[in-house]
Design an enzyme around this catalytic site. Structure first.
Site, PDB file in Angstrom:
ATOM      1  N   GLU A   1       0.722  -1.274   0.020  1.00  0.00           N
ATOM      2  CA  GLU A   1      -0.017  -0.090  -0.175  1.00  0.00           C
ATOM      3  C   GLU A   1       1.029   1.303  -0.067  1.00  0.00           C
ATOM      4  O   GLU A   1       2.226   1.244   0.327  1.00  0.00           O
ATOM      5  CB  GLU A   1      -0.821  -0.123   1.142  1.00  0.00           C
ATOM      6  CG  GLU A   1      -0.245   0.294   2.464  1.00  0.00           C
ATOM      7  CD  GLU A   1      -0.607   1.231   3.784  1.00  0.00           C
ATOM      8  OE1 GLU A   1      -1.320   2.232   3.019  1.00  0.00           O
ATOM      9  OE2 GLU A   1      -0.602   0.887   4.622  1.00  0.00           O
TER      10      GLU A   1
ATOM     11  N   HIS B   1      -3.131   1.288  -3.563  1.00  0.00           N
ATOM     12  CA  HIS B   1      -3.781   1.763  -2.610  1.00  0.00           C
ATOM     13  C   HIS B   1      -3.068   3.273  -2.109  1.00  0.00           C
ATOM     14  O   HIS B   1      -2.662   3.157  -1.117  1.00  0.00           O
ATOM     15  CB  HIS B   1      -3.562   0.847  -1.436  1.00  0.00           C
ATOM     16  CG  HIS B   1      -4.663   1.285  -0.107  1.00  0.00           C
ATOM     17  ND1 HIS B   1      -4.570   2.080   0.899  1.00  0.00           N
ATOM     18  CD2 HIS B   1      -5.889   0.556   0.053  1.00  0.00           C
ATOM     19  CE1 HIS B   1      -5.732   2.226   1.648  1.00  0.00           C
ATOM     20  NE2 HIS B   1      -6.549   1.433   1.239  1.00  0.00           N
TER      21      HIS B   1
END
Ligand SMILES: [Zn+2]
Lengths: 595, 653
Positions: B202, B413
């Protein structure tokens, strides 16, 4: 009551690893780590470590600092977590089903493996995570320890007796003493007693007490270990509820913990009380106080459930007391019959070692006849033998080879030499151990340059003049000057001198029987090295028993591409990769990209 | 072989995380999230990408859920119960416990409040959760004979995990959301040095640095303090589980330190249940909370009291944590309606709100909000938006890449712009490829090959023993000696040196290749003996030319400045070789003198078989330069020395 194992005859400094199976089996650990020259590593599951830490009352021989220092040296693991040591030893804990965090160990070196099966239970209705038999599948040797003795009462057949006794006592408004450690099957026993009382309609007039300096910690800690429990118990946390019943009773105030019988215990007493705790030896602690308090009344009971104690001897000093006494040892440990059953399921040939107490006799060939119901003997699939206290046994295992991954990068720099159907190549590299694997890579890259300084390379074989000349021709060197000096005529070691120009610079190669000298400008040293390695690699090495090998460099030119060299340099390395699944497990791939 | 990565969601975006990977012929779905910002079909990932015919169970080998946030698990009941995926699903125990609560809450908002149809039901959630296999940290799980997965602690929220995935020799790590710094109730993420071919990480806070989190917290506390000091009420809408606990500990500690008396309340609802979860899963919190839980439960607050409905009539000031987090019903909405018109009051929105909820309107800055057909509220109170989600910052992401020694990185993300910055930083700092695919865009990564060989156990043992006897302090690569604050590393460091495992050892021997047999790696002496081959000695003698005139000029110049007088230079006969040797000796001492023994006599330097000397014979002298000779066995050392010599002699120019 507390006795150290006999470490004499063991060089503790040579012990690399200690594996702990459960918190009952680590009482000598502080001695080992703090008072001997033991320097190895220790592994145990997290609950084993935590119960070991909080059960400090169990170590009368040590002070707190020793215990702490010892516990801090233990490395925690979880079930089925792979631990790799020294690159070649793989250790995995598997659930033993005996108590929270109890483990059996799978020990693997190379292709050989040992399963160490300590206190285990294959009962499925207890709170610990179930016995995980998968470690037996791969093991070639199984060492079993702490089996249930012959004739012991299993938990399932004895628990009804205990419950009935407790219910009877509670019904006549008597107190019940259950001397035991606050751990293990006590959590199940308490649950079974409560359910039984509930069934008999007696729960509204009963209270539970746990008396031990560590009772509060042990009870609270056990209830945060759902991940170490049987699936049935694990499910409880999704509700969310405390997985062990004592947590719920504690919350409702039906059950309480006390450090000792002094203080709040007496004033809290409202109903018939079921007391757990103390020590089953009945020689000191709260149970002795309670026997003094309640031992005179016949409506009270004491129930001894601990299977490892001589309960009759424990009760001896109290034999004149009126209190009703019941010895009802509950044993959850695996029996020799169960072990035989478990082993029968595995086809893989095995050698199983059991304590000599579980065998009847040992035959002349070293195999044993077991003390199980069928007097089992060895079969080709399963050989049984006995081990005895303090009698060393040499296991005929130990792998000769370990799997190592050779990196593509290193393979590219290898120039193998072939003779017959075999090729050889001296290599030097750094062996990295990571994530249970060993990988061999060039020593000179990344953070490993310092390793390279210590590298010692090797070459073997002989130089072949014709191969050298062909090699020179291939890199565009023309007209090398070849001079041969003869041993006898020139009064020195025989040698062949080849002088040439490489990349515009002077160079010469002097070949002797087992030695070659390369003289050149520094600027072309790399090119000369490659030339030399290729010549050595591509020179046809005579088979070992060929007589005239010392004149090999004078043999006529026979340049053949070395097969191995082709594999390493040109061919796809994947062909060397036998285990890789090539066929995708799915009929189709993902559909093409969407935008 | 190739590893393929396709984000169906969370590609250059935050929300509805769903990443498909193909590794060693296995197809795996990583997370199955929903997008909070949409309430049309964009809410869920486009599963038709996987299969047009809906045979998801055949297409996928397993689904892995990293943690309970809805943007990572919100589409799971839809995928299993309405799309029909019936294969294995893996998540940690706490995720399995808490995830259905969030799903149910979300379902209630969507169906009960907004009247959506064709949505998953409570029964769907229950059935879906039945298919989930709960996993423990570090436990190696074989999904089938070839596919292994293993979870690692990720911090972030209770039960959050990173997953290591391996098929054959290829491996991948998916981080989900993670936090590399411990916070008040959770520990920091940690992973073994698994050297994955691909790390999918992420990058929410790709451009944020840690210090700004501290100042955000200080800022938050100051705002709350100022508001109550001024007599205002503060409402903090939260979901009962997750960051609420962190905020409570934050405020509790501040109140304690500042000795504040203003009451703080936490509206019930899920709190009791939440505290129960935290108690049962205390092993997933940080060390401090874990070690003290028997005597003091961190979640039993001194200043924070349970909310009672009648308190709404109290004059204030007060601080109230109220559920639900999106102001769509319950206590938080009730308090909001009451307090919104007064500009002295304050609302702190810690997270994200589903479109259409009152919370989302507040966040959008609407001044008059229609609550239902009968009520509308004037919004005069101060609105603060504070994100307290625990993600790794750029430094943390770099730290994780270093910790696991990833060979390729895929960023998901995060915002595209900040990803670009991080991407170039990763590529320059680690020299490894980094990708940031958009949704639906496939990244194909070629993995390097390794050749399994069988190494003689005695050869390995001999090297390991020699290595530990040598006790070389500098043997381990520098990366491992770099400080890191995780507990396992700290544990390893606390061990005495002889017990500590060596990461890397130097090893030498002979490969033996027999056709049709596995390649073996043996003791060289043994092979030579068996095969009857003789060792071949190779000696190199090279001439290293250097520019004597330039060297002399440089030396005279230096001497001149050193002595500040012209008389020191040039009087005696100048021996450039001796001087060059001196230079080389000093350079070698500083470069490798700590690791190998250097010897120096009048006209030569000796290191093992290596000799660096001045020319002696007439013909050598004529050519000039230094002469360097060595046996091939010291080739690696010689290569290093040559580069040092080149540098030393070149620097005189
Ligand atoms: Zn998250």
């Amino acid at each position: 009551m507390f006795k150290l194992p006999d470490f004499s005859g063991i060089d503790l400094k040579s012990v690399d690893v200690v594996l702990i199976s459960n918190f009952n089996h680590m009482l000598s650990l502080p001695y080992l780590t703090e008072f001997t020259d033991f320097q190895g590593r220790i592994f145990a599951t997290e609950p084993t470590i935590e119960f070991g830490r909080s059960g400090s009352g169990l170590y009368p021989a040590y002070n707190m600092a020793d215990i702490k220092a010892c516990i801090d040296k233990i490395q925690p693991v979880r079930f089925r977590e792979h631990v790799s040591l020294y690159g070649s030893l793989k250790l995995t804990a598997h659930s033993a089903g005996y108590c929270l965090g109890s483990s059996n160990w799978h020990i693997q070196t190379g292709t050989e493996s040992i399963a160490f099966v300590s206190s285990s239970s294959i009962q499925t209705n207890l709170h610990p995570d179930l016995f995980d038999g998968s470690l037996l599948e791969k093991a070639s040797t199984v060492i079993a320890a702490d089996l249930c003795p012959k004739g012991a009462t299993s938990y399932n057949s004895g628990v009804n007796d205990v419950c009935a006794k407790v219910a009877m006592t509670v019904a006549r408004k008597g107190h019940v003493l259950v001397p035991c450690a606050i751990s293990g099957f006590l959590f199940d026993l308490m649950e079974d007693i409560h359910l039984h009382l509930n069934h008999m309609g007696l729960t509204h007039q009963v209270q539970y007490a746990f008396i031990s300096p560590v009772a509060e910690t042990a009870l609270q800690y056990s209830n945060i270990l759902a991940e170490w429990m049987a699936p049935r118990k694990q499910e409880m946390v999704y509700l969310p509820e405390a997985p062990l019943l004592h947590g719920i009773l504690q919350e409702k105030g039906l059950s309480k913990t006390y450090k000792s019988v002094h203080g709040a215990f007496s004033s809290d007493l409202k109903h018939p009380c079921i007391v757990f705790g103390g020590h089953p030896s009945l020689r000191s602690g709260p149970m002795v106080n309670l026997l003094q308090m309640w031992g005179g009344q016949a409506q009270n009971s004491i129930v001894l459930v601990e299977p490892r104690m001589d309960s009759a001897a424990s009760l001896e000093p109290f034999k004149d007391l009126e209190i009703s006494k019941r010895i009802c040892p509950l044993d959850i440990r695996m029996s020799i019959d169960q072990l035989v059953d478990v082993m029968r399921k595995h086809k893989h040939p095995k050698h199983v070692l059991v304590p000599s107490s579980n065998t009847i006799l040992t035959r002349s060939d070293g195999t044993a006849e077991l003390a199980d119901a069928k007097n089992t003997t060895s079969t080709p699939a399963c050989q049984w033998s006995a081990y005895k206290y303090a009698e060393p046994l040499q296991l005929g295992i130990g792998s000769l080879y370990e799997t190592v991954l050779l990196s593509e990068e290193l393979a590219k720099g290898i120039f193998p030499q072939s003779f017959g159907t075999t090729s050889i190549a001296a290599i030097s590299g750094s062996l990295s151990i990571y994530n249970n694997r060993m990988q061999l890579e060039p020593a000179s890259v990344g953070g490993r340059q310092i390793l390279a300084l210590h590298s010692q390379r090797q070459l073997c074989g002989t130089m072949n003049l014709n191969t050298l000349l062909t090699g020179l021709a291939m890199i565009g060197v023309s007209d090398p000057v070849v001079t041969a000096l003869d041993e006898i005529k020139d009064m020195q070691e025989a040698e062949i001198r080849v002088e040439f120009m490489l990349e515009g610079k002077d160079a010469s190669i002097i070949m002797r029987e087992n030695e070659t000298i390369v003289k050149c400008e520094e600027a072309i040293h790399i090119s000369s090295t490659v030339l030399l390695l290729k010549t050595l690699a591509e020179s046809d090495i005579p088979p070992a028993l060929d007589g005239d090998s010392h004149r090999a460099y004078a043999r006529p030119l026979e340049l053949d591409i070395v097969k191995f060299s082709a594999l390493v340099h040109k061919g796809p390395p994947i062909t060397l990769h036998p285990t890789y699944p090539h066929t995708p497990s799915h009929p189709t791939r993902f559909s093409p990209n969407i935008v | 072989m190739t590893i393929q990565v396709v984000p169906l969601g969370a590609g250059q975006d935050v929300g509805r995380s769903c990443i498909l990977i193909t590794i060693g012929g296995k197809n795996i779905m990583l997370d199955c999230g929903m997008h909070m910002g949409f309430n049309d079909e964009r809410r869920f990932p486009d599963f038709s990408y996987i299969s047009k015919t809906g045979d998801f169970t055949e297409m996928l080998d397993c689904v892995i859920i990293s943690h309970f946030h809805l943007d990572h698990c919100g589409a799971l009941p839809f995928f299993t119960e309405m799309c029909g995926y019936d294969g294995p699903i893996y998540m940690t125990h706490p995720t399995k416990a808490i995830c259905p609560l969030l799903l149910e809450d979300y379902r209630k908002i969507s169906v009960d409040r907004k009247g959506e149809r064709n949505f998953f039901t409570s029964a769907n959630i229950k059935d879906c959760m039945k298919k989930v296999i709960a996993v423990n940290l570090h436990q190696s799980i074989m999904v089938d004979d070839d596919l292994e997965i293993c979870a690692y602690y990720a911090g972030h929220v209770l039960g959050a995990a990173m997953f290591y995935i391996r098929v054959g020799e290829e491996s991948l790590v998916y981080t989900g959301d993670y936090n590399m710094t411990p916070d008040r109730h959770l520990g920091s993420a940690w992973i073994d040095k698994v050297r994955p071919d691909v790390l999918i990480t992420e990058s929410t806070y790709a451009t944020t640095i840690r210090d700004s989190k501290r100042s955000r917290e200080r800022d938050f506390l100051k705002k709350v303090h100022d508001c109550v000091a001024d007599g205002g009420n503060v409402i903090i809408p939260v979901f009962a589980l997750g960051r609420a606990q962190e905020l409570c500990i934050l405020i509790e500690t501040y109140w304690e330190r500042m000795d504040l008396k203003v009451p703080i309340y936490f509206s019930t609802g899920l709190t009791e249940k939440a505290n129960h979860f935290y108690r049962l899963f205390i092993n997933w919190t940080n060390e401090k909370i874990k070690s003290t839980f028997v005597h003091r439960n961190m979640f039993d607050f001194k200043h924070i009291k349970p909310w009672e409905r009648s308190f709404i009539e109290l004059p204030g000031p007060m601080v109230v944590f109220a559920t639900p987090g999106m102001l769509h019903s319950g206590t938080s909405l009730e308090l909001f309606k009451k307090w919104a018109p007064n500009p002295k009051n304050m609302i702190i929105m810690p997270g994200y709100c589903v479109a259409g909820t009152v919370g989302s309107k507040v966040l959008a800055g609407e001044k008059k909000i229609q609550i239902d057909s009968f009520t509308s509220v004037d919004v005069n109170l101060q609105v603060k938006n504070l994100s307290f989600s625990a993600h790794a910052d750029a430094k943390g992401i770099m730290q994780l890449i270093r910790q696991c020694e990833a060979k390729n990185v895929v960023l998901v993300h995060g915002e595209k712009s900040s990803m670009g910055f991080l991407k170039s930083r990763i590529m320059t700092e680690f020299g490894i490829p980094c990708f940031d695919p958009a949704n639906g865009e496939t990244v194909s990564i070629e993995t390097t090959h390794v050749i399994p060989i069988e190494m003689s156990a005695s050869l390995l043992k001999r090297h390991l023993i020699r290595q530990s006897e040598a006790q070389e302090p500098d043997m381990s690569p520098p990366s491992s000696s770099e400080s890191s604050d995780d507990s396992t590393e700290a544990f390893k460091k606390s061990l005495p040196a002889e017990v500590r495992p060596k990461d890397t050892v130097l090893i030498q021997g002979m490969l033996v290749i027999d056709e049709g047999k596995p390649i073996r790696f043996e003791e060289a002496e043994e092979v030579l003996q068996k095969s009857g081959l003789a060792k071949h000695k190779v000696r190199f003698e090279v001439r290293k030319a250097y520019n004597a005139t330039a060297l002399r000029a440089a030396v005279e110049e230096a001497d001149y400045y050193q002595s500040m007088g012209p008389e020191s230079g040039g009087s005696s006969e100048w021996d450039s070789d001796a001087f060059a040797l001196d230079l080389v000796y000093v350079a070698l001492q500083s470069a490798i003198g700590n690791h190998v023994a250097l010897a120096r006599d009048g006209s030569a330097i000796a290191v093992r078989s290596i000799r660096i000397r001045a020319p002696t014979m007439a013909e050598e002298k004529e050519k000039g330069g230094l002469l360097i000779g060595w046996d091939y066995q010291d080739e690696d050392l010689a290569t290093r020395i040559l580069s040092v010599v080149t540098l030393a002699l070149a620097s005189t120019r």
